[in-house]
Design an enzyme around this catalytic site. Structure first.
Site, PDB file in Angstrom:
ATOM      1  N   GLY A   9       0.797  -1.221   0.000  1.00 42.97           N
ATOM      2  CA  GLY A   9       0.000   0.000   0.000  1.00 42.97           C
ATOM      3  C   GLY A   9       0.828   1.268   0.000  1.00 42.97           C
ATOM      4  O   GLY A   9       0.476   2.255  -0.650  1.00 42.97           O
TER       5      GLY A   9
ATOM      6  N   CYS B 259       1.934   1.605  11.979  1.00 45.90           N
ATOM      7  CA  CYS B 259       3.129   2.224  11.413  1.00 45.90           C
ATOM      8  C   CYS B 259       3.570   3.446  12.204  1.00 45.90           C
ATOM      9  O   CYS B 259       4.656   3.973  12.000  1.00 45.90           O
ATOM     10  CB  CYS B 259       2.860   2.623   9.961  1.00 45.90           C
TER      11      CYS B 259
ATOM     12  N   SER C 166      -3.328  -3.270  -0.367  1.00 49.32           N
ATOM     13  CA  SER C 166      -2.224  -4.032   0.193  1.00 49.32           C
ATOM     14  C   SER C 166      -2.717  -5.395   0.651  1.00 49.32           C
ATOM     15  O   SER C 166      -3.693  -5.494   1.402  1.00 49.32           O
ATOM     16  CB  SER C 166      -1.613  -3.276   1.377  1.00 49.32           C
ATOM     17  N   ALA C 167      -2.030  -6.461   0.230  1.00 47.91           N
ATOM     18  CA  ALA C 167      -2.516  -7.824   0.443  1.00 47.91           C
ATOM     19  C   ALA C 167      -2.602  -8.224   1.909  1.00 47.91           C
ATOM     20  O   ALA C 167      -3.521  -8.958   2.309  1.00 47.91           O
ATOM     21  CB  ALA C 167      -1.613  -8.811  -0.295  1.00 47.91           C
ATOM     22  N   HIS C 168      -1.675  -7.758   2.741  1.00 46.55           N
ATOM     23  CA  HIS C 168      -1.667  -8.244   4.117  1.00 46.55           C
ATOM     24  C   HIS C 168      -2.828  -7.701   4.950  1.00 46.55           C
ATOM     25  O   HIS C 168      -3.032  -8.137   6.089  1.00 46.55           O
ATOM     26  CB  HIS C 168      -0.318  -7.940   4.796  1.00 46.55           C
TER      27      HIS C 168
ATOM     28  N   GLN D  23      -7.446  -0.128   3.706  1.00 42.31           N
ATOM     29  CA  GLN D  23      -8.261  -0.714   4.778  1.00 42.31           C
ATOM     30  C   GLN D  23      -9.580  -1.282   4.273  1.00 42.31           C
ATOM     31  O   GLN D  23     -10.242  -2.048   4.985  1.00 42.31           O
ATOM     32  CB  GLN D  23      -8.546   0.335   5.854  1.00 42.31           C
TER      33      GLN D  23
ATOM     34  N   ASN E 129      -8.003   4.215   8.685  1.00 43.43           N
ATOM     35  CA  ASN E 129      -7.381   3.129   9.434  1.00 43.43           C
ATOM     36  C   ASN E 129      -7.493   3.284  10.943  1.00 43.43           C
ATOM     37  O   ASN E 129      -7.495   2.304  11.678  1.00 43.43           O
ATOM     38  CB  ASN E 129      -5.904   3.011   9.041  1.00 43.43           C
TER      39      ASN E 129
ATOM     40  N   THR F  27      11.679  -7.727 -11.204  1.00 43.84           N
ATOM     41  CA  THR F  27      11.085  -9.048 -11.384  1.00 43.84           C
ATOM     42  C   THR F  27       9.912  -9.230 -10.431  1.00 43.84           C
ATOM     43  O   THR F  27      10.037  -8.992  -9.232  1.00 43.84           O
ATOM     44  CB  THR F  27      12.133 -10.149 -11.121  1.00 43.84           C
TER      45      THR F  27
END
Length: 382
Positions: free
Chosen positions: A74, A329, A203-205, A183, A155, A241
């Site tokens: 993110g 964060c 963001s995947a997590h 979020q 968030n 990559t």
């Protein structure tokens, strides 16, 4: 203390990796390790996995596959979107419009742009619920900023903004609009066409995928300048990559969350209701922040007058309960968060604010257990 021994209620910070996502990732961490950019047959599996994952993610948010660009998460997606306002030279007013409750991935990027590129940053205010004040927002839009970034869901306090209406106002003046949906993606229904946005970060997590991977949605025909230089990956826009295993895990997790969304939202709302009911009954001075209706499911921002949030957090941690005092964060900061300041929360309440965010893995008895520990701590302090 291990995960099995604790009650995890900080899902806004990160989420547990879905077993299905891990299973989908494993072949690309072991046997199918080819570089998707290579031309030989061994790399075809990796290349196909990227194509399939892009299509799955696009379908989940109502986009086209060629509108999805993979990033490291993110923060990178937000950075790319904000910097693109400068790189693409949309209007050259040298101004960017954001809200007063944006994530630091937006705020700090804007600060750097202001310093390096001599831009001005306009911060549009919110009301006490964390909702954008639309008449003031419209006045700022009428000043023709180069770009606008307003987060879809906050968030810290969980408020969901009316992004579709704000994007429509922006487009009336031909101004590109980005939303930080980190979020929100995977937790509430999202259709980028209905929202009318030009860019979206995810963001995947945050939705049971792996850490270190995310994506940026960019509407077709939107000018998008490269943010990382090197090879020609991601249609020449984002060199490096591709992390095939993580991308596959992200797509798998997002698809699962979208399929289970109705059931998950129902469960999370019930967990929140249980916690709030108990707290309100025993701690009548407690305040729940954010919009109580238009909010993320399972998200609770609780302010307790006369209580030290850090002290409460420490006690809960010793009892095997993981919650937070705000954004993970920024957890090392002892200052009152800019979000709580923006909603004009009194200092005595702001200092006693914790964030509890339930997830699908939480059980029905856990909100009661957490509430009981919070109440006992507050009674002891009082």
């Amino acid at each position: 203390m291990t995960a099995k021994q604790m009650i995890y209620a900080d899902n806004a910070a990160t989420t547990k990796l879905a077993p299905e996502a891990l299973e989908a990732m494993m072949p690309f961490l072991t046997e199918e390790y080819g570089n998707p950019s290579s031309l030989y047959s061994f790399s075809r599996s990796a290349k196909k996995a990227l194509t399939d994952a892009r299509a799955v993610i696009a379908e989940c948010i109502g986009a086209s596959p060629d509108e999805i660009f993979f990033t490291s998460g993110g923060t990178e997606s937000d950075n790319w979107a904000i910097n693109n306002f400068v790189l693409a030279k949309f209007h050259r007013q040298r101004n960017i419009l954001i809200s007063s409750i944006e994530h630091h991935a937006i705020f700090n990027t804007c600060l750097k742009i202001a310093q390096v590129h001599h831009y001005s940053i306009t911060s549009t205010p919110v009301n006490e619920k964390g909702r954008i004040i639309l008449p003031i927002y419209k006045e700022h839009v009428e000043e023709f900023p180069d770009g606008i970034s307003i987060m879809l869901a906050n968030n810290e306090i969980g408020t969901i903004e009316d992004i579709a209406q704000m994007a429509d106002i922006a487009h009336h003046y031909c101004i590109p609009f980005h939303t930080d949906a980190v979020q929100a993606v995977g937790h509430i229904p999202i259709d980028v066409r209905d929202l009318g946005i030009d860019m979206l970060s995810a963001s995947a997590h945050k939705f049971n995928g792996p850490k270190g991977i995310g994506f940026l949605y960019v509407k077709q025909n939107t000018v998008l300048k490269p943010f990382i230089d090197g090879g020609q990956q991601e249609a020449g826009r984002r060199a490096g990559t591709e992390n095939v295993a993580a991308i596959v895990g992200m797509a798998t997790a997002l698809k699962l969350n979208c399929e289970r969304m109705s059931d998950n939202r129902r469960k999370l709302k019930n967990l929140s209701k249980t916690f709030k009911t108990i707290i309100s009954e025993h701690l009548p001075d407690a305040v729940f922040n954010g919009d109580l209706i238009r909010r993320l499911p399972g998200h609770i921002s609780l302010s307790l007058p006369g209580i030290s949030a850090e002290g409460l957090l420490h006690v809960l941690d010793l009892q095997g309960i993981a919650v937070s005092t705000g954004a993970a964060c920024n957890s090392k900061s002892t200052e009152i968060s800019h979000v709580l300041k923006a909603i004009d929360l009194p200092e005595k309440l702001a200092k006693g604010t914790i964030r509890i965010t339930f997830g699908p893995n939480n059980t029905e008895d856990q909100p009661r257990y957490i509430a009981d520990k919070v109440i006992k701590y507050c009674k002891k302090q009082g």
